[in-house]
Design a protein around this motif. Structure first.
Motif, PDB file in Angstrom:
ATOM      1  N   VAL B 131      -7.226  60.742  37.857  1.00 46.87           N
ATOM      2  CA  VAL B 131      -6.281  60.728  37.004  1.00 46.87           C
ATOM      3  C   VAL B 131      -6.541  59.661  35.958  1.00 46.87           C
ATOM      4  O   VAL B 131      -6.587  59.623  34.740  1.00 46.87           O
ATOM      5  CB  VAL B 131      -4.867  60.439  37.462  1.00 46.87           C
ATOM      6  CG1 VAL B 131      -3.947  59.908  36.723  1.00 46.87           C
ATOM      7  CG2 VAL B 131      -4.279  61.761  38.232  1.00 46.87           C
ATOM      8  N   ALA B 132      -7.022  58.292  36.589  1.00 41.09           N
ATOM      9  CA  ALA B 132      -7.347  57.217  35.672  1.00 41.09           C
ATOM     10  C   ALA B 132      -8.461  57.552  34.633  1.00 41.09           C
ATOM     11  O   ALA B 132      -8.249  56.755  33.626  1.00 41.09           O
ATOM     12  CB  ALA B 132      -7.677  55.965  36.625  1.00 41.09           C
ATOM     13  N   LEU B 370       2.860  62.585  35.993  1.00 38.11           N
ATOM     14  CA  LEU B 370       1.268  62.147  35.732  1.00 38.11           C
ATOM     15  C   LEU B 370       0.278  62.519  36.551  1.00 38.11           C
ATOM     16  O   LEU B 370      -0.580  63.082  36.360  1.00 38.11           O
ATOM     17  CB  LEU B 370       1.387  60.766  35.225  1.00 38.11           C
ATOM     18  CG  LEU B 370       0.198  60.053  34.593  1.00 38.11           C
ATOM     19  CD1 LEU B 370       0.692  59.204  33.654  1.00 38.11           C
ATOM     20  CD2 LEU B 370      -0.919  59.745  35.555  1.00 38.11           C
ATOM     21  N   ALA B 371       0.262  62.068  37.738  1.00 37.59           N
ATOM     22  CA  ALA B 371      -0.643  62.081  38.905  1.00 37.59           C
ATOM     23  C   ALA B 371      -0.709  63.643  39.317  1.00 37.59           C
ATOM     24  O   ALA B 371      -1.909  63.881  39.481  1.00 37.59           O
ATOM     25  CB  ALA B 371      -0.243  61.308  40.145  1.00 37.59           C
ATOM     26  N   GLY B 593       0.142  57.666  40.361  1.00 37.40           N
ATOM     27  CA  GLY B 593       0.368  57.595  39.053  1.00 37.40           C
ATOM     28  C   GLY B 593       0.440  56.249  38.428  1.00 37.40           C
ATOM     29  O   GLY B 593       0.064  55.500  37.503  1.00 37.40           O
ATOM     30  N   ALA B 596      -2.888  54.683  38.236  1.00 37.02           N
ATOM     31  CA  ALA B 596      -3.527  55.056  36.771  1.00 37.02           C
ATOM     32  C   ALA B 596      -3.105  54.562  35.754  1.00 37.02           C
ATOM     33  O   ALA B 596      -3.519  54.084  34.768  1.00 37.02           O
ATOM     34  CB  ALA B 596      -3.278  56.606  36.862  1.00 37.02           C
ATOM     35  N   VAL B 597      -1.781  54.186  35.397  1.00 38.43           N
ATOM     36  CA  VAL B 597      -1.314  53.481  34.534  1.00 38.43           C
ATOM     37  C   VAL B 597      -1.749  52.115  34.544  1.00 38.43           C
ATOM     38  O   VAL B 597      -1.865  51.490  33.401  1.00 38.43           O
ATOM     39  CB  VAL B 597       0.332  53.573  34.538  1.00 38.43           C
ATOM     40  CG1 VAL B 597       0.921  52.429  33.606  1.00 38.43           C
ATOM     41  CG2 VAL B 597       0.673  54.946  34.325  1.00 38.43           C
ATOM     42  N   SER B 600      -5.299  52.078  32.895  1.00 40.54           N
ATOM     43  CA  SER B 600      -6.147  52.598  31.786  1.00 40.54           C
ATOM     44  C   SER B 600      -4.487  52.785  30.765  1.00 40.54           C
ATOM     45  O   SER B 600      -3.421  53.109  30.828  1.00 40.54           O
ATOM     46  CB  SER B 600      -6.303  54.236  31.938  1.00 40.54           C
ATOM     47  OG  SER B 600      -6.045  55.038  31.166  1.00 40.54           O
ATOM     48  N   GLN B 603      -3.441  56.339  30.118  1.00 42.83           N
ATOM     49  CA  GLN B 603      -2.372  56.850  30.963  1.00 42.83           C
ATOM     50  C   GLN B 603      -1.230  56.216  30.762  1.00 42.83           C
ATOM     51  O   GLN B 603      -0.187  56.777  31.017  1.00 42.83           O
ATOM     52  CB  GLN B 603      -2.978  56.420  32.554  1.00 42.83           C
ATOM     53  CG  GLN B 603      -4.239  57.037  32.878  1.00 42.83           C
ATOM     54  CD  GLN B 603      -4.156  58.696  32.660  1.00 42.83           C
ATOM     55  OE1 GLN B 603      -3.205  59.154  32.845  1.00 42.83           O
ATOM     56  NE2 GLN B 603      -5.360  59.267  32.119  1.00 42.83           N
ATOM     57  N   ARG B 604      -1.121  55.153  30.322  1.00 43.37           N
ATOM     58  CA  ARG B 604      -0.001  54.400  30.084  1.00 43.37           C
ATOM     59  C   ARG B 604       0.941  55.247  28.766  1.00 43.37           C
ATOM     60  O   ARG B 604       1.701  55.218  29.006  1.00 43.37           O
ATOM     61  CB  ARG B 604      -0.049  52.928  29.554  1.00 43.37           C
ATOM     62  CG  ARG B 604       1.273  52.196  29.158  1.00 43.37           C
ATOM     63  CD  ARG B 604       1.116  50.683  29.072  1.00 43.37           C
ATOM     64  NE  ARG B 604       2.239  50.099  28.650  1.00 43.37           N
ATOM     65  CZ  ARG B 604       2.659  48.948  28.412  1.00 43.37           C
ATOM     66  NH1 ARG B 604       1.866  47.933  28.989  1.00 43.37           N
ATOM     67  NH2 ARG B 604       4.089  48.540  28.403  1.00 43.37           N
ATOM     68  N   ARG B 606       0.394  58.071  28.325  1.00 43.92           N
ATOM     69  CA  ARG B 606       0.769  59.376  28.424  1.00 43.92           C
ATOM     70  C   ARG B 606       2.053  59.304  29.390  1.00 43.92           C
ATOM     71  O   ARG B 606       2.919  60.370  29.323  1.00 43.92           O
ATOM     72  CB  ARG B 606      -0.539  59.981  29.525  1.00 43.92           C
ATOM     73  CG  ARG B 606      -0.418  61.196  29.954  1.00 43.92           C
ATOM     74  CD  ARG B 606      -1.569  61.754  30.704  1.00 43.92           C
ATOM     75  NE  ARG B 606      -1.193  62.814  31.710  1.00 43.92           N
ATOM     76  CZ  ARG B 606      -1.910  62.810  33.059  1.00 43.92           C
ATOM     77  NH1 ARG B 606      -2.762  62.364  33.322  1.00 43.92           N
ATOM     78  NH2 ARG B 606      -1.343  64.039  33.593  1.00 43.92           N
TER      79      ARG B 606
END
Lengths: 680, 680
Positions: B131-132, B370-371, B593, B596-597, B600, B603-604, B606
């Protein structure tokens, strides 16, 4: 030690009993446990007694008279400040007197903080409003009305208020810290979703009920005094002003002693930070109460102080500030959340600390330069017009503006002008002698021709401007020689308990029934202080290659400078004589500068530019400073200005010696009380 | 009450004496005062005993065996969880046993928190790195070298470092909070002015010695459990992971109970905030120690949790969250200084809290979506492909992605899947039965054909996946009817101390020498939980107008969901059967998730877009939800999907009743212990 009971007369209260204390003539009353000191009782009653040393019996400022009731017998501290007859008459230091029964006390005006003259009147107040120009504060208040939530509209509270602020005022992308969000939910439900939102940039700094204007707090954080002002951020109107002693004074009277305390004592830095934060917070509360506003209307603050005060307030490291080459941790402007400083203001309030210049020239100096317009003078760049500004205090900062440049320096002038270390010294409160004129009687003895007393009543002591005036008169009348020695053979000079002294007011004519005198020790203190300042000015003139004839203006700022007799200051050499200069007293210019920066983004940018423009001259690295200082201590015409070129940064090895000398000058005098204080 | 002495045998220690406790087989030892509980002693020794109720004797999780030495006799709480033979054998609840002498105790694996399976392995870990994508964290570390100050260069410490950062890396306009400046001066002098500066935007978040990479902390803040991960912010590498119980559990087991505690108990909100902040801070310390990094290398954190956990962590008001229409104080993303949350990380570290959706759909759901890539699935907008994601926990959130839309809901599923309120329930630690298969013996009695135990040893209890498996088997074998009643006439169903029960493992074969059973009460608990989840899925399918045949993918996230036997979950109706769906178990997607946030910026952004896209369906306002719930509690084929249109927001008056019912379902079970707990 005597057993407790022996300290008190028969029928006295024991610990855990409550004693009632009546304070006259202020008319306040309080019930406190037996054994409480009168100083603590006064604090509890809201009677603001002067206490420079923080209740350690070292300053002798908190004297009052016990009219009825029992306290313990005089302590050693009482005896060192009060005569036998004063003690017999019931006079005591409030910090030494512990309650043994209900008591009634008389508080003389000189012992009250609240009667002290504030540096907010006159020129300085005009300065602040002139300087600020258009009000354009960082925070604005916006009235907003949002629909209440329902199952059909279950947006979050903050989201619905933001939507309304966007729709009504075009404000978008707003954020808020948790503390601000904490206010919103209960408040909105109480006010029916009509609110004032305080907005700084894209950040909501607080919420309040409708109709509450945003308010700002400006603070001049001095080594000895703290002056604070509350202003309406929309109109710029000053709402309240107040001043108190800096409570850090219990940990050392000057900057060097404070830094030493922070570096050497375990927990010292934390103690100093906590003391000044608590003082500012309580000032904010008092000002808000005076002005009839809520604490959480205070959405912005601006604090200026010298670099040491700035670092100690923020809890920044000071070891490197206290040792050569004396560098700050940071000199940049800072915006700090008020909560990080323990200030109970609006939850999103931030405290602006304008930039400092160097380890010994702080934001208070930048603010003074701004308020006095020295940067504008520099910009005008008029050939032949040099302006010098001095902010006289425990530390004195001096700026010189010439042909587009700003050059500054700093010197340790000590707290003598605040009345400290002066036999009968006091601050400029009611009862303080602030002006003296002598006349000679037929038998060649001096007599006081004129004694100007703050408030107009009987004198109880002498303040900074009074002591300068008295010493100038002693010099003019020949009782004081060029080296600063009193003439032991003159009929008016008598031998007192601490050496030679001159009588200003006999016991019969004073408010506290005791002689008021000027002693040789007082003269020594003033000599050190005025020598440091005059030498600083001379060094700056030399360093900038200024011809003394160019100096067109000397601006004297600061609490003490406001009430100073200029002629006396010139006569004793505290201020140098420049043939073409106009001398102007502007009051608390640092405070005025802080208010200007608080109220206007343009002034904030100007403060930034000023800090960047100032060249700093380190006196300890200045060639021949020690000799300059020695000369400047003399009571005579100032020596001719040095004409040889100023070789900058060439004297690193001598630097430390010189500073140590300056410091020692005050530390020697203060050594006994300071040791006790730091231990207590 | 017996006098203290009577509780202990002769020669026992008295208060103030130190007692030594040896914990076996973990091999830890501690000396604590007599009278200390074994639970407190375990804490002091660093032995992490399971304690769901916080030491109130309500959960029965902290059982251990006293092998030697004296403790007080069994309490009522001991007797309610332990049989007479267990008590005789020296078994006690650690929270009930006070030390009367030196003791030696045996800690069974099931009572240890540390042996719990972590939701970091497998699919979820892969998810996080997938995801990241490119690592692009908000904070970067820069190596910088500045010249030391001298009298010839007396710039402030921060100014000289900023100048070097500008010259070497082109970073300009940097600021730093006082806490960061506090680090700089002493550190620079220690490292000879070679430093790592952690920079976020134009803000310096911290300083460290050279070579120290910036590290980030991701936290999945669950109602029952807290999972945390430490990652290198430059490479994205996971450095350490750990999980603990949410200590707020002592103030209520589910979200509603916690909110009630915050609103009703004096100081309740502060207590809940402090508990979870301390827990996260101590997790951060443990992870840093595991990973061999310093706490002040942790320059960023990301915390996801449901909206109640989010509000309680931040100290936001929750009254409006606990009453209709259940709105959050804010749903926006927040960046909060770590110091404001009492976290001892880098001094300028900030904690990112991604956006929430509604009062009952929080940032953990956004992180799960998200994940699991549900937003990507929605974007693909494939006709005929609907994806459903469930994060099963004490609160279960469900998202449905269909034709470019994301729709979510939330239901209170209770802590039964964590082993709470289950007679022999335990978490998925060593000794937990996680799988069960029955076979029939010749006399029509059931016998256990297969018992899968975590860790492979003797069983000591049953975890969530085990109880689902067992109940599915009881249903398949006809011992459980559609209404969820055990067949009292079947030979395998016996009458136990709390009503009907079925034996899973006889005392002789268990790790703690006691029978392990499934009771009618256990079935009731699971029935409520699975009913809530299944009804939520059905409501969401109906609300979005989805044809069950369109559902192509069901993603099961969450700690419990990872180890769940999918066939059993489908057989008992915990998960609905969709004819065309693939079922995928992805582990702790919320934690993935969050990581990931953290790693990145993309991702934030997103996460922000996901929160904005999600439409929220409030089940309490959903037409006929009560009936759906009642149907979903049955053990039979699910009812046909409702086909009539979903009339949104039309049922405000019934909303509260429905929620109250859901809540009561758990509160009734928990009522006795909860009353005691909230008072304690």
């Amino acid at each position: 030690m005597l057993p407790l009971r022996a300290l008190f007369p028969e029928g006295a209260a024991m610990a855990d009993d409550l004693c009632r204390v009546d304070f006259e003539p202020v008319g306040k009353r309080v019930d406190v446990p037996a054994g409480t000191t009168l100083l603590e009782a006064a604090r509890a009653a809201g009677v603001e007694l002067a206490s420079v040393c923080g209740g350690h019996g070292h300053c002798g400022r908190c004297r009052l008279a016990v009219l009825a009731g029992a306290v313990n017998g005089p302590t050693e501290a009482d005896r060192s400040f009060l005569s036998a007859s004063e003690l017999t008459a019931g006079q005591r230091l409030a910090c030494q007197a512990r309650l043994g029964s209900d008591v009634r006390v008389h508080v003389p005006p000189a012992s009250l903080v609240t009667s002290q003259r504030l540096q907010v009147a006159g020129e300085a107040a005009r300065l602040a409003s002139d300087v600020a120009g258009d009000v354009d504060a960082a925070v604005r208040g916006w009235l907003v009305e949002a629909p209440a939530p329902s199952l059909a509209d279950h947006r979050a509270d903050f989201d619905r208020v933001c939507a309304a602020l966007a729709a009504e005022h075009g404000l978008t992308g707003l954020t808020a810290a948790p503390g601000v969000l904490r206010q919103l939910s209960p408040l909105a439900r109480r006010t029916g979703w009509r609110l004032t939102a305080y907005v700084r940039g894209t950040e909501v700094a607080g919420f309040a009920a409708p109709g509450r204007a945003p308010v700002g707090l400006a603070v001049d954080l001095g080594t000895t005094k703290i002056a604070a002002y509350l202003a309406d951020l929309e109109t710029g109107t000053e709402l309240a002003a107040a001043g108190i002693m800096n409570p850090q004074i219990g940990c050392g009277e000057d900057v060097i002693a404070r830094l030493a305390h922070a570096v050497r004592e375990p927990g010292g830095a934390e103690r100093l930070a906590a003391a000044v934060r608590t003082a500012i917070d309580s000032l904010a509360g008092d000002l808000a109460a005076d002005a009839g506003v809520a604490r959480d209307q205070i959405v912005a603050a601006c604090v200026v102080g010298n670099t040491a005060m700035h670092h100690l307030l923020l809890g920044l490291p000071v070891r490197q500030l206290a040792t050569s080459p004396f560098v700050p941790a940071t000199a940049r402007a800072l915006d700090v959340p008020a909560t990080d400083l323990g200030l109970d203001l609006a939850p999103g309030a931030s405290v602006l600390l304008p930039p400092c210049v160097s380890g010994f020239v702080g934001a208070d100096h930048v603010a003074m330069v701004l308020a006095a317009g020295l940067d504008v003078a520099a910009d005008l760049n008029r050939a032949g017009h040099v302006a010098i500004g001095l902010d006289i205090g425990t530390n004195t900062e001096i700026a010189l503006s010439r042909r587009g440049t700003l050059t500054s320096t700093s010197c340790a002038s000590g707290p003598a002008f605040e009345g400290a270390h002066i036999r009968h010294g006091m601050r400029a409160a009611d009862g303080a002698i602030e002006g003296v004129r002598f006349a000679r009687s037929k038998n060649a003895e001096l007599r006081v021709a004129q004694l100007r007393v703050v408030g107009g009543g009987k004198p109880t002591g002498i303040c900074g401007s009074g002591i300068v005036d008295a010493i100038a008169e002693l010099h003019r009348t020949g009782l004081l020689n060029a080296r600063g020695r009193l003439d032991r053979d003159a009929p008016s000079v008598r031998r007192g308990r601490d050496g030679l002294e001159v009588l200003l007011a006999p016991a019969a004519e004073t408010g506290n029934g005791a002689d008021i005198v000027v002693t040789q020790g007082d003269v020594d203190e003033i000599q050190l202080a005025k020598g440091a300042i005059a030498a600083g000015v001379r060094a700056l003139v030399t360093a900038t290659g200024t011809d003394p004839a160019e100096v067109g203006e000397v601006i004297v700022a600061g609490a003490f400078g406001t009430y100073l007799n200029l002629d006396s200051a010139l006569d004793i050499g505290l201020l140098p004589r420049f043939p073409g200069a106009a001398y102007r007293q502007v009051g608390n210019a640092a405070g005025a500068g802080a208010r200007a920066v608080l109220l206007s983004a343009a002034q904030r940018s100007r403060a930034q530019r000023i800090a960047e423009r100032i060249s700093y001259v380190e006196l300890t690295a200045f060639p021949g400073f020690q000799r300059l200082f020695a000369h400047a201590m003399r009571f005579s015409e100032p020596p001719a200005y040095e004409t040889r070129a100023y070789q900058t940064r060439a004297y690193e090895t001598r630097a430390y010696e010189t500073r140590a000398y300056e410091t020692r000058a005050y530390q020697t005098r203060a050594s006994k009380p300071q040791n006790d204080t730091t231990g207590g």
